[in-house]
Write a protein that holds these residues in place. Structure first.
Motif, PDB file in Angstrom:
ATOM      1  N   ALA A  90      86.303  76.367 -55.207  1.00  0.00           N
ATOM      2  CA  ALA A  90      85.672  76.692 -53.632  1.00  0.00           C
ATOM      3  C   ALA A  90      84.896  75.244 -53.891  1.00  0.00           C
ATOM      4  O   ALA A  90      83.581  75.339 -54.994  1.00  0.00           O
ATOM      5  N   ALA A  91      84.240  74.652 -53.438  1.00  0.00           N
ATOM      6  CA  ALA A  91      83.366  73.722 -52.781  1.00  0.00           C
ATOM      7  C   ALA A  91      83.263  72.687 -54.507  1.00  0.00           C
ATOM      8  O   ALA A  91      82.322  72.672 -54.853  1.00  0.00           O
ATOM      9  N   ALA A  92      84.075  72.193 -54.499  1.00  0.00           N
ATOM     10  CA  ALA A  92      84.876  71.108 -56.004  1.00  0.00           C
ATOM     11  C   ALA A  92      83.863  70.464 -55.594  1.00  0.00           C
ATOM     12  O   ALA A  92      84.045  69.571 -56.700  1.00  0.00           O
ATOM     13  N   GLN A  93      83.172  70.210 -54.507  1.00  0.00           N
ATOM     14  CA  GLN A  93      82.362  68.580 -54.620  1.00  0.00           C
ATOM     15  C   GLN A  93      81.068  68.397 -56.246  1.00  0.00           C
ATOM     16  O   GLN A  93      80.218  68.040 -55.985  1.00  0.00           O
ATOM     17  N   LEU A 153      83.165  80.667 -64.063  1.00  0.00           N
ATOM     18  CA  LEU A 153      82.177  80.451 -63.103  1.00  0.00           C
ATOM     19  C   LEU A 153      81.468  79.617 -64.481  1.00  0.00           C
ATOM     20  O   LEU A 153      80.714  80.459 -65.515  1.00  0.00           O
ATOM     21  N   VAL A 154      81.375  77.822 -64.354  1.00  0.00           N
ATOM     22  CA  VAL A 154      80.863  77.615 -65.408  1.00  0.00           C
ATOM     23  C   VAL A 154      79.097  77.548 -65.238  1.00  0.00           C
ATOM     24  O   VAL A 154      79.356  77.001 -63.984  1.00  0.00           O
ATOM     25  N   SER A 155      78.657  76.845 -65.773  1.00  0.00           N
ATOM     26  CA  SER A 155      77.185  76.615 -65.924  1.00  0.00           C
ATOM     27  C   SER A 155      77.558  74.475 -66.402  1.00  0.00           C
ATOM     28  O   SER A 155      77.771  74.319 -66.872  1.00  0.00           O
ATOM     29  N   ARG A 156      76.212  74.358 -65.743  1.00  0.00           N
ATOM     30  CA  ARG A 156      76.329  72.872 -65.803  1.00  0.00           C
ATOM     31  C   ARG A 156      75.865  72.858 -67.435  1.00  0.00           C
ATOM     32  O   ARG A 156      76.887  72.068 -68.208  1.00  0.00           O
ATOM     33  N   ASP A 168      96.223  81.856 -57.821  1.00  0.00           N
ATOM     34  CA  ASP A 168      96.358  83.291 -59.393  1.00  0.00           C
ATOM     35  C   ASP A 168      94.589  83.189 -59.719  1.00  0.00           C
ATOM     36  O   ASP A 168      94.839  84.029 -61.057  1.00  0.00           O
ATOM     37  N   CYS A 169      94.022  82.448 -58.898  1.00  0.00           N
ATOM     38  CA  CYS A 169      92.538  81.838 -60.000  1.00  0.00           C
ATOM     39  C   CYS A 169      91.902  81.459 -58.962  1.00  0.00           C
ATOM     40  O   CYS A 169      92.221  79.983 -58.785  1.00  0.00           O
ATOM     41  N   LEU A 170      90.393  81.908 -59.120  1.00  0.00           N
ATOM     42  CA  LEU A 170      88.803  81.143 -58.517  1.00  0.00           C
ATOM     43  C   LEU A 170      88.504  80.849 -59.036  1.00  0.00           C
ATOM     44  O   LEU A 170      88.051  81.176 -60.538  1.00  0.00           O
ATOM     45  N   MET A 171      87.519  79.685 -58.875  1.00  0.00           N
ATOM     46  CA  MET A 171      86.927  78.743 -59.134  1.00  0.00           C
ATOM     47  C   MET A 171      85.767  78.528 -58.753  1.00  0.00           C
ATOM     48  O   MET A 171      85.383  77.713 -57.719  1.00  0.00           O
ATOM     49  N   LYS A 172      84.253  78.499 -59.008  1.00  0.00           N
ATOM     50  CA  LYS A 172      82.965  78.787 -58.409  1.00  0.00           C
ATOM     51  C   LYS A 172      82.809  76.594 -58.438  1.00  0.00           C
ATOM     52  O   LYS A 172      82.376  76.618 -59.425  1.00  0.00           O
ATOM     53  N   GLY A 173      82.669  75.780 -57.348  1.00  0.00           N
ATOM     54  CA  GLY A 173      82.495  74.864 -57.421  1.00  0.00           C
ATOM     55  C   GLY A 173      80.543  74.503 -57.801  1.00  0.00           C
ATOM     56  O   GLY A 173      79.820  75.341 -57.954  1.00  0.00           O
ATOM     57  N   LEU A 174      80.357  73.486 -56.985  1.00  0.00           N
ATOM     58  CA  LEU A 174      78.399  73.546 -55.468  1.00  0.00           C
ATOM     59  C   LEU A 174      78.280  73.920 -54.856  1.00  0.00           C
ATOM     60  O   LEU A 174      78.507  73.836 -53.930  1.00  0.00           O
ATOM     61  N   LEU A 175      78.728  75.629 -55.726  1.00  0.00           N
ATOM     62  CA  LEU A 175      78.083  76.218 -54.007  1.00  0.00           C
ATOM     63  C   LEU A 175      77.196  77.408 -54.461  1.00  0.00           C
ATOM     64  O   LEU A 175      77.348  77.894 -55.815  1.00  0.00           O
ATOM     65  N   PRO A 176      76.302  78.712 -54.003  1.00  0.00           N
ATOM     66  CA  PRO A 176      75.272  79.286 -54.352  1.00  0.00           C
ATOM     67  C   PRO A 176      76.195  80.294 -55.209  1.00  0.00           C
ATOM     68  O   PRO A 176      77.334  80.573 -54.170  1.00  0.00           O
ATOM     69  N   THR A 177      76.144  81.046 -56.109  1.00  0.00           N
ATOM     70  CA  THR A 177      77.168  82.251 -56.508  1.00  0.00           C
ATOM     71  C   THR A 177      76.758  83.175 -55.258  1.00  0.00           C
ATOM     72  O   THR A 177      78.108  83.887 -55.316  1.00  0.00           O
ATOM     73  N   GLU A 210      80.222  77.645 -46.647  1.00  0.00           N
ATOM     74  CA  GLU A 210      80.579  79.607 -46.353  1.00  0.00           C
ATOM     75  C   GLU A 210      82.458  79.258 -46.853  1.00  0.00           C
ATOM     76  O   GLU A 210      83.049  79.616 -45.975  1.00  0.00           O
ATOM     77  N   ALA A 211      82.547  77.597 -45.596  1.00  0.00           N
ATOM     78  CA  ALA A 211      84.212  77.627 -45.205  1.00  0.00           C
ATOM     79  C   ALA A 211      85.245  77.765 -46.736  1.00  0.00           C
ATOM     80  O   ALA A 211      86.339  77.723 -46.599  1.00  0.00           O
ATOM     81  N   SER A 212      83.755  76.855 -47.031  1.00  0.00           N
ATOM     82  CA  SER A 212      85.147  76.532 -48.620  1.00  0.00           C
ATOM     83  C   SER A 212      85.173  77.383 -49.469  1.00  0.00           C
ATOM     84  O   SER A 212      86.256  78.035 -49.583  1.00  0.00           O
TER      85      SER A 212
END
Lengths: 297, 297
Positions: A23-26, A273-276, A89-98, A73-75
């Motif tokens: 989600a929000a991979a940028q 959820l990875v951290s920088r 099969d799995c979800l990953m957080k990109g550049l968006l608020p948790t 939100e759309a991402s």
């Protein structure tokens, strides 16, 4: 039983590749980790988010499916829908608020919630310990009550089962061993240690209230004459509050040079959820962990 | 600023020997540590407790003053009275329940209470960190409120001042940096960080809510762009609850091989509480720390 993070990566490589919806991979950190994981055969990514930005940050990303979305939100909604429709099969957080991602996950109609609580599990490989340590919950549930602790423990058990554990030892970590009515963590820990029947499908031993020393050191157990089965050799550390789990994890990372990986359990699929500040190795291991668990649940 | 536990021992050796009152000294671990500390010039012991038992366990103890007491309560009262009468600079717990000793300490007529809260401070020497870490409170105050946190921080400041610190950096450790009304630890940490005036006599910088990483890693601060003065280089770690402080301390000991020492602050003199599982070095360092602080307060 596993004792190295690398074994999680190996296992993910051996299995059929799972699809990871980002989600929000940028974000260059996220894209780098996802790209490395994809090249290593750990996952097949589908990226949602700002297509132009993604391609500008990483031209190589053109080899992956990208679904252009113009807002966080759309991402989030789009990535979640890929899971809901069975494409990921799995979800990953990109550049968006948790919070934005979690809101999409928990949405009653469009989301991927289950009847389980969301909780965070971190896996640590610490040099001096002969097993991986599964630390929960140092990330989401600030002050879980007894029922929530039961669910947090179940989420961790599901993860270990997905990793192939046929039995496991959980320790309810407190400040000390004595049950005191004034210290709710010890009362909850005492109750949990009498609930092994509830966890029988995982073949789980549960140590009652213990200081961290009695959870992870057989030598400390000898000194203090603490003789329960599994004492000093816990796989899962259940913490009474998130500050305790969080501080223990960061101490392992910063003072003991431990390697780690972590995901959120409790939704229809795991959430990475990875951290920088995470190392590339941690980010890849977290993706691998998410894909293995996502393929099993 | 100190960076090694050994410097605490050196300092105690250099100073005039302080008198240590040991309550219920009939314990071989306690006697061994006290005897070693006395021979090393760290303290002059006065032992209270069962004289025959003390001499049976350690015939060498005949060189010290022993006040025969037939019960735990009498031993505790007698040791406390030595402090109250100005004969002893520091108190140490032997073979009696902690509660019995604390009850004598806090007794309104005969005790040695002050208007300060009792709190525990542990000092750690961790290889990868360039300073000693003062960890509080992982031992006594389970869930301190804001006012209690102020007092816990003052007790730690007093210790550092006694050790010769002319300035110090304290970090209010939370799970993360964001202030959230739902997480009381972050609200308290935010308030504390705005109270440096209250601690001006100690020349203390206070970092607001920070994850442990931003308290002790300058690299993590760079990654997360956290730029407050003293960030990543805290001397004092103030924990939101005792499980967090306790878990961090035990992780340092068991996973990072840290050396440690610890005492209780807040009474008229420091109280040395050692655990059987402590190494001989920790026990001696705790006695040295108690004697230095007891000589200063």
């Amino acid at each position: 039983m596993l004792n190295r993070i690398e074994q999680i990566l190996q296992r993910a490589r051996q299995e059929r590749s799972r699809t990871l919806a980002v989600a929000a991979a940028q974000d260059i950190y996220v894209l780098t980790a996802v790209n490395l994981a994809a090249k290593d055969g750990l996952c097949i990514p589908i990226l949602t988010g700002k297509r132009d930005e993604i391609l500008r940050l990483m031209p190589e990303a053109r080899r992956y499916e990208i679904i252009d979305c113009d807002s966080d939100e759309a991402s989030a909604r789009t990535a979640v829908s890929l899971v809901k429709n069975g494409r990921a099969d799995c979800l990953m957080k990109g550049l968006l608020p948790t919070g934005t991602l979690i809101k999409a996950v928990l949405n009653k109609e469009e989301g991927i919630r289950t009847d389980r609580l969301l909780s965070h599990v971190m896996v640590y490989e610490a040099k001096s310990y002969p097993k991986l340590i599964f630390n929960t919950d140092g990330g989401i549930n600030v002050a879980p009550n007894f029922e929530q602790k039961v669910q947090i423990l179940k989420n961790a058990a599901l993860m270990l089962k997905a990793l192939g554990y046929e039995s496991m030892i959980a320790a309810c970590v407190c400040g000390a061993e004595t049950v005191s009515e004034k210290i709710s963590a010890t009362v909850d820990a005492d109750k949990l240690s009498k609930m092994e029947g509830e966890f029988s499908e995982y073949n789980m031993k549960i140590l009652g209230p213990v200081g961290l020393d009695l959870a992870i050191s057989t030598e400390a157990c000898r000194h203090k004459r603490y003789e329960k089965e599994g004492a000093g050799r816990a796989d899962i550390l259940l913490f009474p509050n998130y500050e305790a789990g969080n501080c223990m994890g960061k101490t392992l990372t910063y003072f003991a040079g431990a390697k780690s990986a972590g995901i959120v359990m409790g939704a229809k699929v795991p959430i990475v959820l990875v951290s920088r500040a995470d190392t590339a190795e941690t980010k890849m291991a977290s993706i691998a962990l998410g894909c293995i668990v996502g393929g099993r649940e």
